[in-house]
Design a protein around this motif. Sequence first.
Motif: not given
Length: 122
Positions: A87-99, A111-122
């Motif tokens: 449950s502690e992993d619940t967050a918006d996750y972002y990638c950043k790439l150097g290209v 460059v940054w990604g827009q984020g993707t939401l991860v929700t972990v239920s407990s």
Amino acid sequence: QVQLVESGGGLVQAGGSLRLSCAASGNIDKIIDITWYRQVQGKQRELVAGISSGGSANYEDFVKGRFTISRDNAKNTVYLQMNSLKSEDTADYYCKLGVTGKYPLIGYIEVWGQGTLVTVSS
């Protein structure tokens, strides 16, 4: 002319797994380095894991043994495999790439990604 599109987030039960994708498009020559961050709403963004320009992977202690970074250079896509989610992993996750880019995009950019939401239920 370089964009990152993230996908793979969603709702998962504690103990489950998700695989996040970060797909780069545009006039890209090569992915140089990769960094994954996460951010809980209202809190500061924190580092999760990364792959350096030399190819070495590094993980923060709270994800070691559970998360794995990988890449598919042919597809200009990077991944974050997330196992044994808590449950502690619940967050918006972002990638950043150097290209680096092909002509006329020359040189190193991040460059940054827009984020993707991860929700972990407990």
